[in-house]
Design a protein around this motif. Sequence first.
Motif, PDB file in Angstrom:
ATOM      1  N   ASP A 169       0.817  -1.218   0.000  1.00 27.25           N
ATOM      2  CA  ASP A 169       0.000   0.000   0.000  1.00 27.25           C
ATOM      3  C   ASP A 169       0.851   1.268   0.000  1.00 27.25           C
ATOM      4  OD1 ASP A 169      -2.354  -1.526   0.117  1.00 27.25           O
ATOM      5  OD2 ASP A 169      -2.174  -1.714   2.295  1.00 27.25           O
ATOM      6  N   SER A 170       2.030   1.195  -0.601  1.00 30.53           N
ATOM      7  CA  SER A 170       2.923   2.353  -0.580  1.00 30.53           C
ATOM      8  C   SER A 170       2.424   3.502  -1.434  1.00 30.53           C
ATOM      9  CB  SER A 170       4.320   1.934  -1.072  1.00 30.53           C
ATOM     10  OG  SER A 170       4.261   1.516  -2.425  1.00 30.53           O
ATOM     11  N   GLY A 171       1.440   3.258  -2.275  1.00 27.40           N
ATOM     12  CA  GLY A 171       0.934   4.303  -3.160  1.00 27.40           C
ATOM     13  C   GLY A 171       1.476   4.204  -4.563  1.00 27.40           C
ATOM     14  N   LEU A 172       2.466   3.342  -4.776  1.00 26.32           N
ATOM     15  CA  LEU A 172       3.056   3.190  -6.100  1.00 26.32           C
ATOM     16  C   LEU A 172       2.031   2.686  -7.107  1.00 26.32           C
ATOM     17  CD1 LEU A 172       5.614   3.238  -7.883  1.00 26.32           C
ATOM     18  CD2 LEU A 172       5.988   0.848  -7.229  1.00 26.32           C
ATOM     19  N   LYS A 173       1.179   1.740  -6.679  1.00 31.08           N
ATOM     20  CA  LYS A 173       0.208   1.149  -7.595  1.00 31.08           C
ATOM     21  C   LYS A 173      -0.775   2.182  -8.138  1.00 31.08           C
ATOM     22  CE  LYS A 173      -0.959  -2.158  -4.694  1.00 31.08           C
ATOM     23  NZ  LYS A 173      -1.612  -3.358  -4.121  1.00 31.08           N
ATOM     24  N   SER A 174      -1.052   3.226  -7.340  1.00 28.91           N
ATOM     25  CA  SER A 174      -2.020   4.237  -7.769  1.00 28.91           C
ATOM     26  C   SER A 174      -1.360   5.458  -8.394  1.00 28.91           C
ATOM     27  CB  SER A 174      -2.887   4.673  -6.584  1.00 28.91           C
ATOM     28  OG  SER A 174      -2.069   5.181  -5.535  1.00 28.91           O
ATOM     29  N   THR A 175      -0.037   5.392  -8.576  1.00 29.49           N
ATOM     30  CA  THR A 175       0.678   6.519  -9.177  1.00 29.49           C
ATOM     31  C   THR A 175       0.139   6.806 -10.580  1.00 29.49           C
ATOM     32  OG1 THR A 175       2.698   5.954  -7.961  1.00 29.49           O
ATOM     33  CG2 THR A 175       2.944   7.382  -9.894  1.00 29.49           C
ATOM     34  N   PRO A 176      -0.302   8.047 -10.842  1.00 25.18           N
ATOM     35  CA  PRO A 176      -0.866   8.353 -12.164  1.00 25.18           C
ATOM     36  C   PRO A 176       0.209   8.404 -13.241  1.00 25.18           C
ATOM     37  CG  PRO A 176      -0.752  10.342 -10.829  1.00 25.18           C
ATOM     38  CD  PRO A 176      -0.354   9.207  -9.922  1.00 25.18           C
ATOM     39  N   LEU A 177      -0.113   7.874 -14.411  1.00 23.72           N
ATOM     40  CA  LEU A 177       0.804   7.886 -15.544  1.00 23.72           C
ATOM     41  C   LEU A 177      -0.027   7.839 -16.821  1.00 23.72           C
ATOM     42  CD1 LEU A 177       3.809   7.826 -16.401  1.00 23.72           C
ATOM     43  CD2 LEU A 177       3.622   5.319 -16.471  1.00 23.72           C
ATOM     44  N   LEU A 178       0.100   8.897 -17.636  1.00 24.98           N
ATOM     45  CA  LEU A 178      -0.646   8.977 -18.894  1.00 24.98           C
ATOM     46  C   LEU A 178      -2.159   8.856 -18.674  1.00 24.98           C
ATOM     47  CD1 LEU A 178       1.683   6.744 -21.111  1.00 24.98           C
ATOM     48  CD2 LEU A 178       1.658   9.247 -20.941  1.00 24.98           C
ATOM     49  N   GLY A 179      -2.628   9.422 -17.583  1.00 28.30           N
ATOM     50  CA  GLY A 179      -4.057   9.432 -17.314  1.00 28.30           C
ATOM     51  C   GLY A 179      -4.581   8.164 -16.670  1.00 28.30           C
ATOM     52  N   ARG A 180      -3.707   7.215 -16.398  1.00 26.30           N
ATOM     53  CA  ARG A 180      -4.118   5.963 -15.755  1.00 26.30           C
ATOM     54  C   ARG A 180      -3.173   5.659 -14.601  1.00 26.30           C
ATOM     55  NH1 ARG A 180      -7.563   2.559 -18.552  1.00 26.30           N
ATOM     56  NH2 ARG A 180      -8.183   3.258 -20.631  1.00 26.30           N
ATOM     57  N   SER A 181      -3.603   4.725 -13.734  1.00 34.36           N
ATOM     58  CA  SER A 181      -2.727   4.335 -12.634  1.00 34.36           C
ATOM     59  C   SER A 181      -1.606   3.444 -13.171  1.00 34.36           C
ATOM     60  CB  SER A 181      -3.519   3.570 -11.565  1.00 34.36           C
ATOM     61  OG  SER A 181      -3.958   2.319 -12.057  1.00 34.36           O
ATOM     62  N   LEU A 182      -0.469   3.478 -12.489  1.00 30.34           N
ATOM     63  CA  LEU A 182       0.674   2.647 -12.891  1.00 30.34           C
ATOM     64  C   LEU A 182       0.285   1.178 -12.882  1.00 30.34           C
ATOM     65  CD1 LEU A 182       3.674   2.509 -13.621  1.00 30.34           C
ATOM     66  CD2 LEU A 182       4.191   2.394 -11.169  1.00 30.34           C
ATOM     67  N   TYR A 183      -0.516   0.772 -11.893  1.00 30.95           N
ATOM     68  CA  TYR A 183      -0.958  -0.619 -11.805  1.00 30.95           C
ATOM     69  C   TYR A 183      -1.775  -1.004 -13.040  1.00 30.95           C
ATOM     70  CZ  TYR A 183      -3.140  -4.885 -10.075  1.00 30.95           C
ATOM     71  OH  TYR A 183      -3.564  -6.187  -9.945  1.00 30.95           O
ATOM     72  N   ASN A 184      -2.676  -0.130 -13.454  1.00 33.00           N
ATOM     73  CA  ASN A 184      -3.520  -0.412 -14.609  1.00 33.00           C
ATOM     74  C   ASN A 184      -2.701  -0.549 -15.886  1.00 33.00           C
ATOM     75  OD1 ASN A 184      -5.428   0.987 -16.978  1.00 33.00           O
ATOM     76  ND2 ASN A 184      -6.486  -0.477 -15.668  1.00 33.00           N
ATOM     77  N   ILE A 185      -1.707   0.316 -16.048  1.00 31.78           N
ATOM     78  CA  ILE A 185      -0.858   0.273 -17.241  1.00 31.78           C
ATOM     79  C   ILE A 185      -0.048  -1.015 -17.281  1.00 31.78           C
ATOM     80  CG2 ILE A 185       1.145   1.334 -18.352  1.00 31.78           C
ATOM     81  CD1 ILE A 185       0.072   4.036 -17.458  1.00 31.78           C
ATOM     82  N   ILE A 186       0.576  -1.359 -16.154  1.00 28.83           N
ATOM     83  CA  ILE A 186       1.389  -2.574 -16.114  1.00 28.83           C
ATOM     84  C   ILE A 186       0.510  -3.812 -16.272  1.00 28.83           C
ATOM     85  CG2 ILE A 186       2.838  -4.009 -14.616  1.00 28.83           C
ATOM     86  CD1 ILE A 186       4.125  -1.493 -13.587  1.00 28.83           C
ATOM     87  N   GLN A 187      -0.672  -3.792 -15.668  1.00 28.74           N
ATOM     88  CA  GLN A 187      -1.587  -4.922 -15.801  1.00 28.74           C
ATOM     89  C   GLN A 187      -1.975  -5.134 -17.258  1.00 28.74           C
ATOM     90  OE1 GLN A 187      -5.678  -4.426 -14.493  1.00 28.74           O
ATOM     91  NE2 GLN A 187      -5.616  -6.419 -13.481  1.00 28.74           N
ATOM     92  N   ASN A 188      -2.338  -4.069 -17.953  1.00 28.20           N
ATOM     93  CA  ASN A 188      -2.725  -4.179 -19.356  1.00 28.20           C
ATOM     94  C   ASN A 188      -1.557  -4.638 -20.224  1.00 28.20           C
ATOM     95  OD1 ASN A 188      -5.379  -3.391 -18.911  1.00 28.20           O
ATOM     96  ND2 ASN A 188      -4.988  -1.233 -19.337  1.00 28.20           N
ATOM     97  N   PHE A 189      -0.384  -4.069 -19.977  1.00 27.88           N
ATOM     98  CA  PHE A 189       0.801  -4.408 -20.772  1.00 27.88           C
ATOM     99  C   PHE A 189       1.195  -5.871 -20.590  1.00 27.88           C
ATOM    100  CE2 PHE A 189       5.491  -4.761 -20.922  1.00 27.88           C
ATOM    101  CZ  PHE A 189       5.682  -4.493 -22.267  1.00 27.88           C
ATOM    102  N   THR A 190       1.256  -6.315 -19.330  1.00 27.71           N
ATOM    103  CA  THR A 190       1.686  -7.690 -19.072  1.00 27.71           C
ATOM    104  C   THR A 190       0.649  -8.705 -19.554  1.00 27.71           C
ATOM    105  OG1 THR A 190       0.788  -7.528 -16.811  1.00 27.71           O
ATOM    106  CG2 THR A 190       3.132  -7.051 -17.108  1.00 27.71           C
ATOM    107  N   ASN A 191      -0.628  -8.394 -19.388  1.00 24.81           N
ATOM    108  CA  ASN A 191      -1.671  -9.301 -19.870  1.00 24.81           C
ATOM    109  C   ASN A 191      -1.692  -9.371 -21.391  1.00 24.81           C
ATOM    110  OD1 ASN A 191      -3.454 -10.625 -17.771  1.00 24.81           O
ATOM    111  ND2 ASN A 191      -3.448  -8.528 -17.000  1.00 24.81           N
ATOM    112  N   LEU A 192      -1.419  -8.249 -22.046  1.00 25.25           N
ATOM    113  CA  LEU A 192      -1.370  -8.237 -23.508  1.00 25.25           C
ATOM    114  C   LEU A 192      -0.273  -9.165 -24.018  1.00 25.25           C
ATOM    115  CD1 LEU A 192      -2.395  -7.033 -26.174  1.00 25.25           C
ATOM    116  CD2 LEU A 192      -0.732  -5.177 -25.874  1.00 25.25           C
TER     117      LEU A 192
END
Length: 216
Positions: A169-192
């Motif tokens: 819960d350090s806050g890294l997962k919710s870090t905004p990047l390109l209008g999305r959270s870092l977690y969301n971007i990495i999740q989409n990239f790795t799943n793709l």
Amino acid sequence: MEFLEKITLTTILVVATFLVATIFYRRGKLYNLLYGIICLNLFSEVMALIAITTKRFGFIHFYNLNFFIQPILWFLLIKLILKNQSSSFLMITLFVFFAIFNLLFFEKFDLNEYTFICASFMYIGYYIWAHIILLRKEKLEHFSSKEFLLLSSPLVLFFGISILLCFGDSGLKSTPLLGRSLYNIIQNFTNLIYYSLLITYIIKSRNDGKTQIAND
């Protein structure tokens, strides 16, 4: 309408992979294990989607079930392909022990992140170790095979998501990047990458059932 709004890129990838795997379904232990992984992911994704939409039940238990069963299926796959019985059995035993211990005494019925992290690094470590041995034995044909592609498919997913989960819960997962959270971007990239490689393997090996190369 709300159900459709909850559909993500991961949902689309899971469904697409399931359809491809079903269309090109064939008999064999190897493919049955892979099909089991894909069906498990579809079940987890659909149930989580229903849970989030209806808000009548939680979705964490479905993810925890996936975190427990999917690594075991991948361990069985790598055992079947690389034919290393003793090491794979030890790895599965250690993982099952840790997962149950974590469920009973640590994260319990919260999201079992430690279980996923443990499974991920066990798989990556075993993958590297096993392929170093193959290199030493000069079995270079494996590295151009469809099976090598299959075993490599979860590496980016396991590593990427595990690194994020390690920060808790350090806050890294919710870090905004390109209008999305870092977690969301990495999740989409790795799943793709993950599901694209699975689909590539399925299509490349679609004739294996006819030629009896499915490790029956």
